[in-house]
Scaffold this active site. Structure first.
Site, mmCIF file in Angstrom:
data_model
loop_
_atom_site.group_PDB
_atom_site.id
_atom_site.type_symbol
_atom_site.label_atom_id
_atom_site.label_comp_id
_atom_site.label_asym_id
_atom_site.label_seq_id
_atom_site.Cartn_x
_atom_site.Cartn_y
_atom_site.Cartn_z
ATOM 1 N N CYS A 77 -17.299 28.220 -13.183
ATOM 2 C CA CYS A 77 -16.124 26.948 -13.322
ATOM 3 C C CYS A 77 -15.139 27.867 -12.221
ATOM 4 C CB CYS A 77 -15.788 26.913 -14.730
ATOM 5 S SG CYS A 77 -14.070 26.125 -14.690
ATOM 6 N N SER A 79 -12.113 28.392 -12.986
ATOM 7 C CA SER A 79 -11.392 29.142 -13.778
ATOM 8 C C SER A 79 -11.657 30.564 -13.693
ATOM 9 C CB SER A 79 -11.372 28.584 -15.145
ATOM 10 O OG SER A 79 -10.695 27.451 -15.207
ATOM 11 N N HIS A 82 -10.435 31.934 -10.628
ATOM 12 C CA HIS A 82 -8.943 32.241 -10.775
ATOM 13 C C HIS A 82 -8.964 33.524 -11.391
ATOM 14 C CE1 HIS A 82 -8.049 28.416 -9.634
ATOM 15 N NE2 HIS A 82 -7.935 27.826 -10.560
ATOM 16 N N HIS A 98 -17.582 31.131 -19.451
ATOM 17 C CA HIS A 98 -17.163 30.243 -20.418
ATOM 18 C C HIS A 98 -17.663 28.979 -20.579
ATOM 19 C CE1 HIS A 98 -14.567 29.119 -16.915
ATOM 20 N NE2 HIS A 98 -14.352 27.991 -17.725
ATOM 21 N N CYS A 202 -17.212 23.512 -20.885
ATOM 22 C CA CYS A 202 -16.049 23.359 -20.080
ATOM 23 C C CYS A 202 -15.853 22.129 -19.047
ATOM 24 C CB CYS A 202 -15.653 24.767 -19.443
ATOM 25 S SG CYS A 202 -14.274 24.543 -18.682
#
Ligand code: PAD
Ligand code: ZN
Length: 402
Positions: A77, A79, A82, A98, A202
């Site tokens: 993902c 994220s 990031h 995650h 997610c």
């Protein structure tokens, strides 16, 4: 048009129900490891903005109210990216990941929610069931969501080269085995194909829930979705499921348009094709602004564009993307005084424990597809290749299998 789309979804669904034989084998686990330290492979981030390093890590047994999971499949993902790029602050060294599905290997004392052998999805957003948030009918940001880079007891279960390794948003699924708190894991249907339903951990739930739960998109409405990655496309699936009449996709990468249209977007636009700001273009296209807009990019500028493109008197904008933690937004309150509603959400507003197993059941009941979101399946060792595919805009979701 609708019949064609329904056929496409049906086709996608039929393809998605086949579980490859090789994966079925990987779903078997050895439970004789209970109570022992497990040595296994994991991807460790030692340094920001550097590739992940495949390492042998030691995973300690679960303590009370903890669960050790064999990860079978994990998605990549934005994220996670990031965190690599420092846009999401997390202490190093860390095991990211995650968005996964796996099988319970062993449980600590007092665990009642799951047992060894259960198929599960670990969740970044826990649901303790006891705090004011969990008791609130609408909220999902459980007070136990600490993002402290450890388990709830303040310690870590991972060691590598003699050093403790941090956890990441209660999950750390870029590891063959991970330990999570009981409040961060959900049992799912034994028939669920783990290499697909991992997306429910997610990206899918986040986008879909933003439309159906958070915005509560209304039948016949007009929606704009900024960012046509895994999260934005899932928001489109949600808008369509809620009966939106006109869905407009916005992305700077036109390669994303075809899939967005397959999933329900009526038209797609690229901000770089226009001289004027994209919110003005959208307001002109819709005679004053859209009913609902969604920001699934993760940039401050597009958060503001998404807010501005919704109707000034009754539009609603939902922030989903996570902009760099170092940046703030300056907004003229008149944008809201006129009547707009502005919301933000983690995990699509879903209470994780209550919703994840239902979403898996809905997927098995063919209520929505996941296959169109999975563009690549790679062996876990190729994790850095998976990140490159995401950064270059060539993938929607890469699923890594162990
Ligand atoms: P992704 O990289 O797959 O998709 C992002 C898309 O945005 C890509 O298609 C880009 O081409 C596009 N894009 C980039 N710049 C622009 C722009 N200026 N205007 C329009 N489109 C643009 O990422 P993703 O779908 O995995 O994640 C999207 C965001 O959602 C990201 O910030 C991620 O951190 C966040 C997220 N939030 C939650 C949550 O709970 N709120 C959960 C999961 C992901
Ligand atoms: Zn995510």
């Amino acid at each position: 048009m609708q019949i064609r789309e329904a056929r496409t979804l049906n086709y996608i669904w039929r393809k998605s129900t086949r579980v490859p034989q090789s994966l079925a084998c990987k779903e078997r686990i050895n439970m004789s490891t209970a109570g022992k330290v497990i040595k296994c492979k994991a991807a460790v981030l030692w340094e920001l903005k550097k590739p992940l390093s495949i390492e042998e890590v030691e995973v300690a047994p679960p303590k009370a109210y903890e669960v050790r999971i064999k990860t079978v499949a994990t998605g990549i993902c934005q994220s996670d990216d990031h965190a690599i790029n420092e846009d999401l602050l997390t202490p190093l060294p860390v095991i990211l990941g995650h968005e996964a599905a796996g099988i319970v290997e062993s449980v600590g004392e007092g665990v009642t929610a799951v047992k060894p052998g259960d198929k599960v999805i670990p969740v970044g957003l826990p649901q303790c069931g006891k705090c004011a948030v969990c008791k609130h009918p609408e909220a999902n940001y459980c007070s136990m969501t600490k993002y402290q880079a450890t388990l709830q007891d303040g310690t870590t279960r991972f060691t590598c080269r003699g050093k403790p390794i941090h956890h990441f948003i209660n999950t750390s699924t870029f590891s063959e085995y991970t330990v999570v708190d009981e409040i961060s894991v959900v049992k799912i249907d034994a028939a669920a194909p783990l290499e697909k339903v991992c997306l429910i951990g997610c990206g899918f739930s986040t986008g879909y829930g933003s439309a159906v739960n958070v915005a509560k998109v209304t039948p016949g409405s007009t929606c704009a979705v900024f960012g046509l990655g895994g999260v934005g496309l899932s928001a489109i699936i949600g808008c369509k499921a809620a009966g939106a009449a006109r869905i407009i996709g916005v992305d700077i990468n036109k390669d994303k348009f075809a899939k967005a249209k397959d999933l329900g977007a009526i038209e797609c636009i690229c901000p770089q094709d226009f001289k004027k700001p994209i919110h003005e273009v959208l307001k002109e296209m819709t005679g004053g602004g859209v009913d609902f807009s969604f920001e699934a990019v993760g940039q401050i500028d597009s958060v503001l564009e998404a807010l501005s493109c919704c109707h000034e008197a009754f539009g609603m904008s939902v922030i989903i993307g996570v902009p760099p933690s170092s940046q703030n937004l300056s907004v003229n309150p008149i944008l809201l005084l006129s009547g707009r509603t502005w919301k933000g959400t983690f995990f699509g507003g879903f209470k994780s424990k209550d919703s994840v197993s239902k979403l898996v059941a809905d997927f098995l009941a063919k209520k929505f597809p996941l296959d169109p979101l999975i563009t690549h399946v790679l062996p876990f060792e190729k994790i850095n290749e998976g990140f490159e595919l995401l950064r270059s805009g060539k993938s929607i979701r890469t699923v890594l299998t162990f």
